[in-house]
Motif scaffolding. Structure first.
Motif, PDB file in Angstrom:
ATOM      1  N   LEU A   5       0.863  -1.177   0.000  1.00 16.26           N
ATOM      2  CA  LEU A   5       0.000   0.000   0.000  1.00 16.26           C
ATOM      3  C   LEU A   5       0.896   1.223   0.000  1.00 16.26           C
ATOM      4  N   THR A   6       0.752   2.064  -1.011  1.00 14.75           N
ATOM      5  CA  THR A   6       1.517   3.306  -1.114  1.00 14.75           C
ATOM      6  C   THR A   6       0.551   4.461  -0.940  1.00 14.75           C
ATOM      7  N   ILE A   7       0.864   5.358  -0.009  1.00 13.21           N
ATOM      8  CA  ILE A   7      -0.055   6.445   0.347  1.00 13.21           C
ATOM      9  C   ILE A   7       0.615   7.794   0.136  1.00 13.21           C
ATOM     10  N   ASP A   8      -0.167   8.734  -0.389  1.00 13.95           N
ATOM     11  CA  ASP A   8       0.221  10.142  -0.455  1.00 13.95           C
ATOM     12  C   ASP A   8      -0.769  10.908   0.409  1.00 13.95           C
ATOM     13  N   TYR A   9      -0.263  11.517   1.485  1.00  8.82           N
ATOM     14  CA  TYR A   9      -1.091  12.373   2.343  1.00  8.82           C
ATOM     15  C   TYR A   9      -1.030  13.777   1.743  1.00  8.82           C
ATOM     16  N   LEU A  10      -2.183  14.328   1.374  1.00  6.29           N
ATOM     17  CA  LEU A  10      -2.223  15.588   0.648  1.00  6.29           C
ATOM     18  C   LEU A  10      -2.697  16.767   1.494  1.00  6.29           C
ATOM     19  N   ARG A  11      -3.651  16.539   2.383  1.00  6.99           N
ATOM     20  CA  ARG A  11      -4.188  17.575   3.272  1.00  6.99           C
ATOM     21  C   ARG A  11      -4.564  16.924   4.596  1.00  6.99           C
ATOM     22  N   GLY A  12      -4.663  17.718   5.619  1.00  4.13           N
ATOM     23  CA  GLY A  12      -5.072  17.212   6.926  1.00  4.13           C
ATOM     24  C   GLY A  12      -6.544  16.818   6.933  1.00  4.13           C
ATOM     25  N   VAL A  13      -6.839  15.706   7.580  1.00  3.86           N
ATOM     26  CA  VAL A  13      -8.213  15.211   7.713  1.00  3.86           C
ATOM     27  C   VAL A  13      -8.704  15.562   9.109  1.00  3.86           C
ATOM     28  N   GLN A  14      -9.928  16.103   9.193  1.00  5.73           N
ATOM     29  CA  GLN A  14     -10.489  16.533  10.471  1.00  5.73           C
ATOM     30  C   GLN A  14     -11.619  15.621  10.913  1.00  5.73           C
ATOM     31  N   ALA A  15     -11.747  15.433  12.195  1.00  2.00           N
ATOM     32  CA  ALA A  15     -12.838  14.628  12.753  1.00  2.00           C
ATOM     33  C   ALA A  15     -14.167  15.344  12.551  1.00  2.00           C
ATOM     34  N   GLY A  16     -15.227  14.544  12.447  1.00  2.00           N
ATOM     35  CA  GLY A  16     -16.574  15.084  12.371  1.00  2.00           C
ATOM     36  C   GLY A  16     -17.032  15.484  10.980  1.00  2.00           C
ATOM     37  N   GLU A  17     -16.156  15.479  10.018  1.00  2.00           N
ATOM     38  CA  GLU A  17     -16.503  15.810   8.641  1.00  2.00           C
ATOM     39  C   GLU A  17     -16.692  14.500   7.871  1.00  2.00           C
ATOM     40  N   THR A  18     -17.607  14.475   6.927  1.00  2.00           N
ATOM     41  CA  THR A  18     -17.809  13.266   6.135  1.00  2.00           C
ATOM     42  C   THR A  18     -17.071  13.386   4.813  1.00  2.00           C
ATOM     43  N   TYR A  19     -16.200  12.417   4.577  1.00  2.39           N
ATOM     44  CA  TYR A  19     -15.367  12.363   3.384  1.00  2.39           C
ATOM     45  C   TYR A  19     -15.879  11.257   2.463  1.00  2.39           C
TER      46      TYR A  19
END
Length: 134
Positions: free
Chosen positions: A77-91
């Motif tokens: 599994l290769t991952i690119d983290y692009l932006r911060g993910v916040q709790a409580g938001e639906t993605y």
């Protein structure tokens, strides 16, 4: 799964806030609402949980290509983290199987926020878990 029937998911799904929204052969869409309990000390969702949802999505896309649901084992599994993910938001997490097969499958996954901005992406290869094969 590809016919829109979803397998029963484990308690992990509830813990991380994932829900299967749609599936067709080779493509799965998840809704992901991470809770505060998934946050790191800085207040953002921990990268390990981002990796977990991406891993689940890649495995689901791979599994959706079979005649029946067979859990997948992740080979890489290769991952690119692009932006911060916040709790409580639906993605939205969309995963597509690029290369189906009997012994090795390759899929990608993308997390987007409600505005459609990419948050993280992954590519991975999986193999069907023969312990569950019928």
């Amino acid at each position: 799964m590809g016919e829109g029937r979803f397998p029963e998911l484990s308690d992990v799904s509830a813990h991380i806030g994932q829900r299967v929204v749609a599936a067709e052969p080779g493509r799965v869409e998840l809704a992901w609402t991470p809770g505060e309990h998934l946050c790191n000390p800085a207040g953002g969702v921990h990268g390990g949980y981002i990796a977990m949802i991406l891993d689940n999505a890649v495995c689901f896309a791979s599994a959706s290509t079979g005649a029946h649901f067979v859990p997948q084992l992740t080979l890489n599994l290769t991952i690119d983290y692009l932006r911060g993910v916040q709790a409580g938001e639906t993605y939205t997490v969309v995963s597509t199987c690029l290369k189906p097969g009997r012994t090795r499958l390759v899929s990608t996954a993308l997390i987007t926020d409600p505005q459609g901005r990419p948050m993280a992406q992954a590519s991975g290869s999986t193999v069907p878990n023969q312990a569950f094969a019928r």
